[in-house]
Design an enzyme around this catalytic site. Structure first.
Site, short mmCIF file in Angstrom:
data_model
loop_
_atom_site.label_atom_id
_atom_site.label_comp_id
_atom_site.label_asym_id
_atom_site.label_seq_id
_atom_site.Cartn_x
_atom_site.Cartn_y
_atom_site.Cartn_z
N GLY A 8 0.82 -1.20 0.00
CA GLY A 8 0.00 0.00 0.00
C GLY A 8 0.86 1.25 0.00
CB SER A 134 -7.89 2.02 12.10
OG SER A 134 -8.80 3.08 12.36
CE1 TYR A 147 -10.21 1.31 7.24
CE2 TYR A 147 -10.79 2.20 9.40
CZ TYR A 147 -9.89 2.04 8.36
OH TYR A 147 -8.65 2.65 8.45
CE LYS A 151 -7.18 -0.54 8.45
NZ LYS A 151 -5.81 -0.67 7.87
#
Length: 238
Positions: A8, A134, A147, A151
């Protein structure tokens, strides 16, 4: 000469990490998917190599891993996993396709790279893995259930790998960013961002360079920290 792989690497945090390690003498491989322009800019830096990789595709992950492991001019020192896609929606509106994509990119790819690069990572007691989770993986977030789940899974994976690889001297840590100045905040209005900053004790958003510096510390300077979740959130979650 040491080499790191930044998965990434064309995103906000990833790009800063690629540039920071390169300036400190590292060979840097990075993956990208749709950000060809950013990838092209990064590849102009001496010692930096970009590789296209769709993180939903197991074979492409395997091909990238093989290329990195076979590098003749340097040995892999660290896998730094920065990749991530967001989903902002009510949890009951998330379909199977969205769930599969978020989990594939944010969590499964981290496992697959760790598996494919196992031999290279275990080649030295100085090597390490760094996952980017996160704050929402720690606290959960309304409208970001999928999400957050991905995480949170990354935190569990990182802690487990720290226990599995510890006897070989390999360190595995997780950086947990809060609100960072990356494209993920593009959907927020100026008023919403101002309100968010007011909730942060340091009264500012995090910068990609903050992440890059912490990742560098974990890879190049620390020798005893493993299995830890390092909050990079300005005090938003303590």
């Amino acid at each position: 000469m040491r080499r790191v792989l930044v998965v990434g690497g064309s995103g906000g945090l990833g790009r800063a990490t690629v540039e920071y390690f390169s300036k400190r003498g590292y060979k840097v491989d990075f993956t990208y998917h749709r950000s060809e322009k950013v990838a092209s800019e990064l590849e102009r830096i001496d010692g930096v190599r970009g590789m296209h990789c769709d993180l939903r595709n197991r074979n492409e992950i395997r091909q990238v891993s093989e290329t990195v492991a076979k590098a003749q001019d340097s040995k892999l020192q660290s896998l730094i996993f920065c990749a991530g896609v967001e989903n902002y929606d009510l949890y009951d509106l998330v379909n199977e396709e969205v769930w599969a994509e978020v989990m594939a990119v944010n969590l499964s790819a981290a496992l697959y790279f760790s598996q494919d690069l196992r031999s290279a990572i275990l080649s030295s007691r100085e090597n390490s893995i760094v996952f980017c989770s996160s704050i929402w993986g720690q606290t959960g977030a309304a409208m970001e259930a999928i999400y957050s789940a991905s995480k949170a899974g990354l935190i569990g994976l990182g802690k487990s790998l720290a226990k599995e690889l510890g006897s070989a001297g390999v360190r595995v840590n997780i950086i947990s960013p809060g609100a960072m100045e990356t494209p993920m905040l593009a959907r927020f209005t100026e008023a919403e961002l101002a309100k968010l900053k007011a909730e942060i004790p340091l009264e500012r958003l995090g910068e990609p360079l903050d992440f890059a510096k912490l990742a560098y510390f974990l890879v190049a300077e620390d020798r005893y920290m493993t299995g830890q979740v390092l909050g990079l959130n300005g005090g938003l979650y303590i």
